[in-house]
Design a protein around this motif. Structure first.
Motif, PDB file in Angstrom:
ATOM      1  N   UNK A  11       0.851  -1.063   0.020  1.00 51.09           N
ATOM      2  CA  UNK A  11      -0.096   0.013  -0.114  1.00 51.09           C
ATOM      3  C   UNK A  11       0.836   1.486   0.011  1.00 51.09           C
ATOM      4  N   UNK A  12       2.144   1.163   0.037  1.00 53.88           N
ATOM      5  CA  UNK A  12       2.973   2.413   0.280  1.00 53.88           C
ATOM      6  C   UNK A  12       2.983   3.267  -1.051  1.00 53.88           C
ATOM      7  N   UNK A  13       3.478   4.526  -0.866  1.00 54.82           N
ATOM      8  CA  UNK A  13       3.356   5.338  -1.903  1.00 54.82           C
ATOM      9  C   UNK A  13       4.910   5.350  -2.523  1.00 54.82           C
ATOM     10  N   UNK A  14       5.737   5.465  -1.599  1.00 55.43           N
ATOM     11  CA  UNK A  14       7.407   5.620  -1.787  1.00 55.43           C
ATOM     12  C   UNK A  14       8.039   4.972  -0.738  1.00 55.43           C
ATOM     13  N   UNK A  15       8.119   3.616  -0.888  1.00 52.38           N
ATOM     14  CA  UNK A  15       9.153   2.634  -0.004  1.00 52.38           C
ATOM     15  C   UNK A  15      10.511   2.738  -0.412  1.00 52.38           C
ATOM     16  N   UNK A  16      11.354   2.715   0.342  1.00 48.70           N
ATOM     17  CA  UNK A  16      12.677   2.509   0.510  1.00 48.70           C
ATOM     18  C   UNK A  16      13.372   1.541   1.423  1.00 48.70           C
ATOM     19  N   UNK A  17      14.512   0.947   0.988  1.00 49.34           N
ATOM     20  CA  UNK A  17      15.194   0.135   1.746  1.00 49.34           C
ATOM     21  C   UNK A  17      16.507   0.609   2.327  1.00 49.34           C
ATOM     22  N   UNK A  18      16.872   0.430   3.441  1.00 50.92           N
ATOM     23  CA  UNK A  18      18.012   0.850   3.996  1.00 50.92           C
ATOM     24  C   UNK A  18      18.627  -0.368   4.581  1.00 50.92           C
ATOM     25  N   UNK A  19      19.932  -0.543   4.247  1.00 51.65           N
ATOM     26  CA  UNK A  19      20.469  -2.106   4.488  1.00 51.65           C
ATOM     27  C   UNK A  19      22.128  -1.762   5.105  1.00 51.65           C
ATOM     28  N   UNK A  20      22.247  -2.811   5.883  1.00 55.00           N
ATOM     29  CA  UNK A  20      23.629  -3.022   6.616  1.00 55.00           C
ATOM     30  C   UNK A  20      24.260  -4.252   6.024  1.00 55.00           C
ATOM     31  N   UNK A  85      13.288  -7.355  -6.855  1.00 59.61           N
ATOM     32  CA  UNK A  85      12.083  -7.778  -7.467  1.00 59.61           C
ATOM     33  C   UNK A  85      10.994  -6.566  -6.947  1.00 59.61           C
ATOM     34  N   UNK A  86      11.145  -6.293  -5.674  1.00 56.80           N
ATOM     35  CA  UNK A  86      10.281  -5.102  -5.069  1.00 56.80           C
ATOM     36  C   UNK A  86      10.364  -3.739  -5.806  1.00 56.80           C
ATOM     37  N   UNK A  87      11.637  -3.514  -6.269  1.00 55.11           N
ATOM     38  CA  UNK A  87      11.979  -2.376  -7.279  1.00 55.11           C
ATOM     39  C   UNK A  87      11.137  -2.657  -8.574  1.00 55.11           C
ATOM     40  N   UNK A  88      11.314  -3.737  -9.203  1.00 50.72           N
ATOM     41  CA  UNK A  88      10.789  -4.123 -10.439  1.00 50.72           C
ATOM     42  C   UNK A  88       9.039  -3.975 -10.583  1.00 50.72           C
ATOM     43  N   UNK A  89       8.684  -4.326  -9.551  1.00 49.40           N
ATOM     44  CA  UNK A  89       7.401  -4.304  -9.250  1.00 49.40           C
ATOM     45  C   UNK A  89       6.724  -2.874  -8.844  1.00 49.40           C
ATOM     46  N   UNK A  94      14.013   2.667  -4.014  1.00 47.10           N
ATOM     47  CA  UNK A  94      15.420   3.116  -3.951  1.00 47.10           C
ATOM     48  C   UNK A  94      16.195   2.293  -2.869  1.00 47.10           C
ATOM     49  N   UNK A  95      17.365   1.693  -2.873  1.00 39.31           N
ATOM     50  CA  UNK A  95      18.020   0.914  -1.671  1.00 39.31           C
ATOM     51  C   UNK A  95      19.189   2.024  -1.380  1.00 39.31           C
ATOM     52  N   UNK A  96      19.032   2.310  -0.041  1.00 46.04           N
ATOM     53  CA  UNK A  96      20.062   3.012   0.468  1.00 46.04           C
ATOM     54  C   UNK A  96      21.034   2.151   1.250  1.00 46.04           C
ATOM     55  N   UNK A  97      22.305   1.891   0.934  1.00 47.68           N
ATOM     56  CA  UNK A  97      23.125   0.786   1.495  1.00 47.68           C
ATOM     57  C   UNK A  97      24.518   1.490   2.362  1.00 47.68           C
ATOM     58  N   UNK A 106      24.482  -6.411  -8.145  1.00 48.09           N
ATOM     59  CA  UNK A 106      24.343  -7.595  -8.739  1.00 48.09           C
ATOM     60  C   UNK A 106      23.275  -8.457  -8.801  1.00 48.09           C
ATOM     61  N   UNK A 107      22.530  -8.144  -7.900  1.00 49.06           N
ATOM     62  CA  UNK A 107      21.093  -8.802  -7.665  1.00 49.06           C
ATOM     63  C   UNK A 107      20.157  -8.116  -8.350  1.00 49.06           C
ATOM     64  N   UNK A 108      20.613  -7.030  -9.164  1.00 48.95           N
ATOM     65  CA  UNK A 108      19.447  -6.403 -10.086  1.00 48.95           C
ATOM     66  C   UNK A 108      18.913  -5.033  -9.838  1.00 48.95           C
ATOM     67  N   UNK A 109      19.320  -4.770  -8.518  1.00 42.29           N
ATOM     68  CA  UNK A 109      18.650  -3.356  -7.931  1.00 42.29           C
ATOM     69  C   UNK A 109      19.369  -2.427  -8.871  1.00 42.29           C
ATOM     70  N   UNK A 110      18.340  -1.141  -9.311  1.00 39.77           N
ATOM     71  CA  UNK A 110      18.976  -0.186  -9.910  1.00 39.77           C
ATOM     72  C   UNK A 110      19.203   0.970  -9.292  1.00 39.77           C
ATOM     73  N   UNK A 111      18.364   1.574  -8.347  1.00 39.76           N
ATOM     74  CA  UNK A 111      18.602   2.819  -7.801  1.00 39.76           C
ATOM     75  C   UNK A 111      19.133   2.450  -6.390  1.00 39.76           C
ATOM     76  N   UNK A 112      20.363   2.374  -6.372  1.00 38.63           N
ATOM     77  CA  UNK A 112      21.450   2.084  -5.225  1.00 38.63           C
ATOM     78  C   UNK A 112      22.061   3.311  -4.910  1.00 38.63           C
ATOM     79  N   UNK A 113      21.853   3.508  -3.312  1.00 41.94           N
ATOM     80  CA  UNK A 113      22.675   4.704  -3.012  1.00 41.94           C
ATOM     81  C   UNK A 113      23.730   4.140  -1.935  1.00 41.94           C
ATOM     82  N   UNK A 114      25.130   4.198  -2.345  1.00 40.99           N
ATOM     83  CA  UNK A 114      26.075   3.716  -1.554  1.00 40.99           C
ATOM     84  C   UNK A 114      26.822   4.430  -0.581  1.00 40.99           C
ATOM     85  N   UNK A 115      26.096   4.575   0.707  1.00 38.00           N
ATOM     86  CA  UNK A 115      26.692   5.861   1.548  1.00 38.00           C
ATOM     87  C   UNK A 115      27.958   5.759   1.920  1.00 38.00           C
TER      88      UNK A 115
END
Ligand code: BV8
Ligand code: ZN
Length: 244
Positions: A11-20, A85-89, A94-97, A106-115
């Protein structure tokens, strides 16, 4: 809880991921602070700092060559693929890592922010020279060499293009990450101890702007206090279930 998290994302409008580092643990890349953590054998001050590099560049290069070898043997795991896959859907924007292992791309994420930069890139300690070793197919040559790498432009030492402790994160990158966090209504926090700043501000910014925080971790972290949903478990397993 998993269904709740899946619904929130759908249901989100603008979901992002933050990974470590925890998201890459199942790919065999050691984390920093866990029981198998890297820092157990070394202290951050000894290796991931400008001072350490000036004092003993050979030791710092040994550390990064060792880590690059580990990462070369690693493949993305179901958690990385789930984010792609969630980005493809169209759900994840974005993924902020904080990770430097390039596994999201490598897994296919397109919008990756490498902090904190990328271990496959090197840059000159003195001039503006930069090189992406992976794109130039020179990773193995770099990792197997024993010499201290020199800049082809000015002869100074080359260093890994990662952010060391006490170094400012690249301003444009940090601003881009903060802007994404301000816009997001859901942040999926995966595999971080939430101890390193300013990266760890990201989920707090989402929360301050009224967004929801979903955390996936095998244990609690510095982010857990603000998590709306806490999914205890391994990133690969939990993310595979969320996608179902
Ligand atoms: C800066 C790149 C200033 C290099 C890294 C006191 C208080 C607050 C801040 C500070 C302080 N003293 C010093 C500071 C500042 C410092 C900082 O935050 N220190 C911390 C340790 C207290 N920050 C800095 O120095 C930053 N720069 O502040 O500059 C400045 C400003 C302007 C001008 C000049 C200077 C720079 C920080 C960047 C450092 N570089 N990495 C490299 O990789 O070699 S940080 C390093 O830690 C990695 O990037 C890593 O990603 C990051 C964070 O660690 P995590 O990713 O969270 O990994 P960790 O192992 O800690 O946790 C793993 C988690 O996964 C755990 O929770 C575990 O439970 C979970 N897990 C494990 N397995 C799984 C799992 N979860 C799910 N599934 C699994 N299977
Ligand atoms: Zn140079």
């Amino acid at each position: 809880m998993i269904e709740e998290a899946a619904k929130l994302l759908a249901r989100s409008r603008f979901a992002i991921a933050f990974t470590g580092a925890g998201i890459s643990a199942e790919s065999g890349v050691p984390t920093f602070r866990g029981k198998d953590g890297l820092w157990r054998h070394y202290k951050p001050e000894e290796l991931a700092t400008q001072e350490a590099f000036e004092r003993n560049p050979a030791l710092v290069w040994d550390f990064y060559r060792w880590r690059t070898r580990k990462i070369l043997g690693a493949k993305p795991n179901p958690a990385h693929y789930a984010l792609a896959e969630l980005e493809r859907l169209g759900i994840l924007k974005a993924v902020i890592t904080q990770n430097v292992d390039d596994l999201h791309r490598e897994a296919g994420s397109g919008n990756v922010v490498e902090l904190h930069g990328n271990i496959f890139r090197v840059r000159c300690a003195s001039c503006s020279y930069r090189e992406n070793l992976k794109e130039n197919g020179r990773v193995r040559e770099f990792v197997n060499s024993k010499d201290l790498p020199r800049c082809p432009q000015c002869g100074s030492l080359l260093r890994p293009d990662v952010v060391w402790f006490g170094e400012a994160l690249p301003r444009a990158t940090l601003e881009r990450a903060f802007k994404l966090a301000e816009k997001s209504d859901v942040v999926l926090v995966i595999g971080t101890s939430g101890l390193v700043y300013p990266a760890a501000y990201i989920p707090y910014i989402v929360k301050e702007h009224g967004g929801k925080v979903i955390e996936v971790n095998v244990g609690s972290s510095g982010i857990t206090p603000i998590a709306d949903i806490f999914l205890r478990g391994k990133a690969g397993e939990v993310m595979a279930k969320i996608l179902d």
